[in-house]
Design a protein around this motif. Structure first.
Motif, PDB file in Angstrom:
ATOM      1  N   PRO A  98     -90.612 -40.911  -1.053  1.00 52.44           N
ATOM      2  CA  PRO A  98     -91.619 -40.112  -1.773  1.00 52.44           C
ATOM      3  C   PRO A  98     -91.753 -38.673  -1.270  1.00 52.44           C
ATOM      4  N   ARG A  99     -91.511 -38.416   0.000  1.00 54.69           N
ATOM      5  CA  ARG A  99     -91.650 -37.055   0.513  1.00 54.69           C
ATOM      6  C   ARG A  99     -90.501 -36.150   0.083  1.00 54.69           C
ATOM      7  N   LEU A 100     -89.463 -36.731  -0.490  1.00 56.57           N
ATOM      8  CA  LEU A 100     -88.311 -35.951  -0.931  1.00 56.57           C
ATOM      9  C   LEU A 100     -88.688 -34.977  -2.048  1.00 56.57           C
ATOM     10  N   ARG A 101     -89.652 -35.332  -2.874  1.00 57.23           N
ATOM     11  CA  ARG A 101     -90.014 -34.466  -3.997  1.00 57.23           C
ATOM     12  C   ARG A 101     -90.450 -33.082  -3.501  1.00 57.23           C
ATOM     13  N   ALA A 102     -91.291 -33.052  -2.481  1.00 55.82           N
ATOM     14  CA  ALA A 102     -91.738 -31.773  -1.923  1.00 55.82           C
ATOM     15  C   ALA A 102     -90.594 -31.045  -1.224  1.00 55.82           C
ATOM     16  N   ALA A 103     -89.721 -31.805  -0.559  1.00 55.16           N
ATOM     17  CA  ALA A 103     -88.596 -31.185   0.139  1.00 55.16           C
ATOM     18  C   ALA A 103     -87.649 -30.490  -0.842  1.00 55.16           C
ATOM     19  N   LEU A 104     -87.422 -31.095  -1.995  1.00 48.70           N
ATOM     20  CA  LEU A 104     -86.507 -30.511  -2.971  1.00 48.70           C
ATOM     21  C   LEU A 104     -87.006 -29.169  -3.493  1.00 48.70           C
ATOM     22  N   ALA A 105     -88.301 -28.945  -3.428  1.00 52.47           N
ATOM     23  CA  ALA A 105     -88.844 -27.657  -3.851  1.00 52.47           C
ATOM     24  C   ALA A 105     -88.418 -26.533  -2.916  1.00 52.47           C
ATOM     25  N   GLU A 106     -87.974 -26.879  -1.710  1.00 53.35           N
ATOM     26  CA  GLU A 106     -87.521 -25.892  -0.721  1.00 53.35           C
ATOM     27  C   GLU A 106     -86.007 -25.683  -0.753  1.00 53.35           C
ATOM     28  N   ARG A 107     -85.344 -26.341  -1.651  1.00 51.58           N
ATOM     29  CA  ARG A 107     -83.878 -26.266  -1.717  1.00 51.58           C
ATOM     30  C   ARG A 107     -83.420 -24.867  -2.125  1.00 51.58           C
ATOM     31  N   GLN A 108     -82.458 -24.351  -1.398  1.00 51.95           N
ATOM     32  CA  GLN A 108     -81.804 -23.096  -1.748  1.00 51.95           C
ATOM     33  C   GLN A 108     -80.339 -23.395  -2.029  1.00 51.95           C
ATOM     34  N   ARG A 109     -79.838 -22.878  -3.148  1.00 48.65           N
ATOM     35  CA  ARG A 109     -78.457 -23.141  -3.524  1.00 48.65           C
ATOM     36  C   ARG A 109     -77.684 -21.842  -3.665  1.00 48.65           C
ATOM     37  N   VAL A 110     -76.438 -21.884  -3.243  1.00 52.49           N
ATOM     38  CA  VAL A 110     -75.572 -20.719  -3.390  1.00 52.49           C
ATOM     39  C   VAL A 110     -74.158 -21.192  -3.682  1.00 52.49           C
ATOM     40  N   ASP A 111     -73.478 -20.475  -4.562  1.00 50.53           N
ATOM     41  CA  ASP A 111     -72.058 -20.719  -4.810  1.00 50.53           C
ATOM     42  C   ASP A 111     -71.254 -19.732  -3.970  1.00 50.53           C
ATOM     43  N   LEU A 112     -70.516 -20.277  -3.010  1.00 50.44           N
ATOM     44  CA  LEU A 112     -69.760 -19.470  -2.056  1.00 50.44           C
ATOM     45  C   LEU A 112     -68.363 -19.232  -2.607  1.00 50.44           C
ATOM     46  N   ALA A 113     -68.037 -17.983  -2.904  1.00 49.03           N
ATOM     47  CA  ALA A 113     -66.775 -17.635  -3.543  1.00 49.03           C
ATOM     48  C   ALA A 113     -65.710 -17.273  -2.517  1.00 49.03           C
ATOM     49  N   GLU A 114     -64.479 -17.164  -2.988  1.00 48.51           N
ATOM     50  CA  GLU A 114     -63.366 -16.808  -2.108  1.00 48.51           C
ATOM     51  C   GLU A 114     -63.656 -15.491  -1.388  1.00 48.51           C
ATOM     52  N   GLY A 115     -63.412 -15.492  -0.087  1.00 48.35           N
ATOM     53  CA  GLY A 115     -63.618 -14.304   0.719  1.00 48.35           C
ATOM     54  C   GLY A 115     -65.012 -14.174   1.298  1.00 48.35           C
ATOM     55  N   GLU A 116     -65.940 -15.052   0.905  1.00 48.70           N
ATOM     56  CA  GLU A 116     -67.310 -14.978   1.398  1.00 48.70           C
ATOM     57  C   GLU A 116     -67.537 -15.949   2.550  1.00 48.70           C
ATOM     58  N   THR A 117     -68.504 -15.620   3.395  1.00 49.87           N
ATOM     59  CA  THR A 117     -68.849 -16.432   4.570  1.00 49.87           C
ATOM     60  C   THR A 117     -70.354 -16.675   4.571  1.00 49.87           C
ATOM     61  N   LEU A 118     -70.738 -17.928   4.690  1.00 49.10           N
ATOM     62  CA  LEU A 118     -72.150 -18.290   4.779  1.00 49.10           C
ATOM     63  C   LEU A 118     -72.515 -18.533   6.236  1.00 49.10           C
ATOM     64  N   TYR A 119     -73.506 -17.787   6.712  1.00 46.13           N
ATOM     65  CA  TYR A 119     -74.061 -18.018   8.045  1.00 46.13           C
ATOM     66  C   TYR A 119     -75.203 -19.024   7.909  1.00 46.13           C
ATOM     67  N   MET A 120     -75.044 -20.187   8.586  1.00 40.93           N
ATOM     68  CA  MET A 120     -76.059 -21.237   8.566  1.00 40.93           C
ATOM     69  C   MET A 120     -76.654 -21.374   9.959  1.00 40.93           C
TER      70      MET A 120
END
Length: 295
Positions: free
Chosen positions: A214-236
């Motif tokens: 049940p707590r997943l519903r609130a967590a999904l509201a914090e989801r950030q999505r990005v499409d990482l294309a060729e040549g790009e680097t995601l810092y996590m």
């Protein structure tokens, strides 16, 4: 600050690596545990196709993750282990990519150390440029790890015990990110679970079971999505939860690297990652002692 080669409506900024200095990167992103996409570090290195990969490291024998066609339709709590492992050469795996076997059987050539191979000469200049411009320091003994797999593959939701970067060399990956602060809503596994470790989530975020979680519903509201294309680097940053999907029907090639959590007080923003990091070092230390003393 000059940045953003794309519109600002995306929640995660895109910043040219050439505009960065270590102080700027630290003050804008690292100290705040804030993800960012770095561009223009690999302009001369993409794309990396299977022919190039085979010409560089084709004879190298590697462990390949074998998930099986039913793995990702089974509740994670029923997994007895993360995956099975098959040994084969890089060229053999590339053949399975080309004939569709890797996609059918969910086979993934994942996290293969390329630090002492000729492949490193292709990706190394960009990795070294990122280190220079951000001030990130390599987490020894790790150098660079290559990931090659079929389109449609999903690496399940988890977090890491260090800062990490993911650089895209062929195709596009969709990354879903969640901050460390909402960990309880992602239902990490208990330490006692025999299949997956506590840095993995029990949930499928694209097939949510709100009755069970049940707590997943609130967590999904914090989801950030990005499409990482060729040549790009995601810092996590350390402790950020991430699920990574290879888009399209073709294959992808990526490289990741782990970096030191500097300064160490940043673990206060992700205390669960500090525990994971300590446990992993203890595990490696015990194995080192066993090799030395044979016990």
């Amino acid at each position: 600050m000059q940045n953003l080669d794309r519109a600002r409506h995306e929640s995660i900024e895109r910043v040219s690596v050439h505009y960065l200095t270590p102080d700027l990167f630290f003050n804008e992103f690292q100290r705040h545990n804030k993800p960012v996409i770095l561009t223009e570090a690999f302009n001369d290195s993409v794309p990396v196709d299977v022919d190039k990969l085979m010409s560089l490291v084709g004879n190298m024998e590697v462990p390949v993750r074998a998930y099986g066609p039913e793995r990702f339709t089974t509740p994670k709590a029923e997994w007895k282990s993360y995956c099975d492992i098959r040994k084969m050469t890089v060229s053999e795996y590339c053949g399975l990519l080309r004939d569709g076997t890797a996609k059918r059987d969910s086979l993934y050539m994942a996290m293969i150390d390329m630090g002492k191979t000729s492949f490193r000469s292709v990706v190394g200049p960009g990795i070294d440029l990122i280190a220079e411009k951000t001030g990130l320091r390599r987490q020894l003994p790790n150098d660079v790890n290559v990931w090659v797999g079929p389109g449609g593959h999903v690496e399940p939701l988890h977090y890491d015990g260090q800062d990490g970067t993911l650089s895209q060399f062929r195709g596009t990956k969709r990354v879903s990110l969640f901050p460390p602060s909402i960990q309880e809503g992602l239902y990490p596994f208990e330490m006692s679970h025999g299949g997956l470790t506590p840095n993995f989530s029990q949930v499928y975020i694209d097939q949510p079971d709100f009755e069970k979680f049940p707590r997943l519903r609130a967590a999904l509201a914090e989801r950030q999505r990005v499409d990482l294309a060729e040549g790009e680097t995601l810092y996590m940053p350390v402790g950020w939860w991430h699920e990574i999907e290879a888009l399209g029907n073709d294959y992808i090639c990526s490289v990741n690297r782990f970096w030191k959590v500097d300064p160490i007080w940043r673990y206060n923003q992700a205390p669960q990652a500090a525990y994971l990091y300590a446990m992993s070092h203890l595990f490696r230390f015990k194995h080192r002692i066993k090799r030395v003393f044979g016990k």
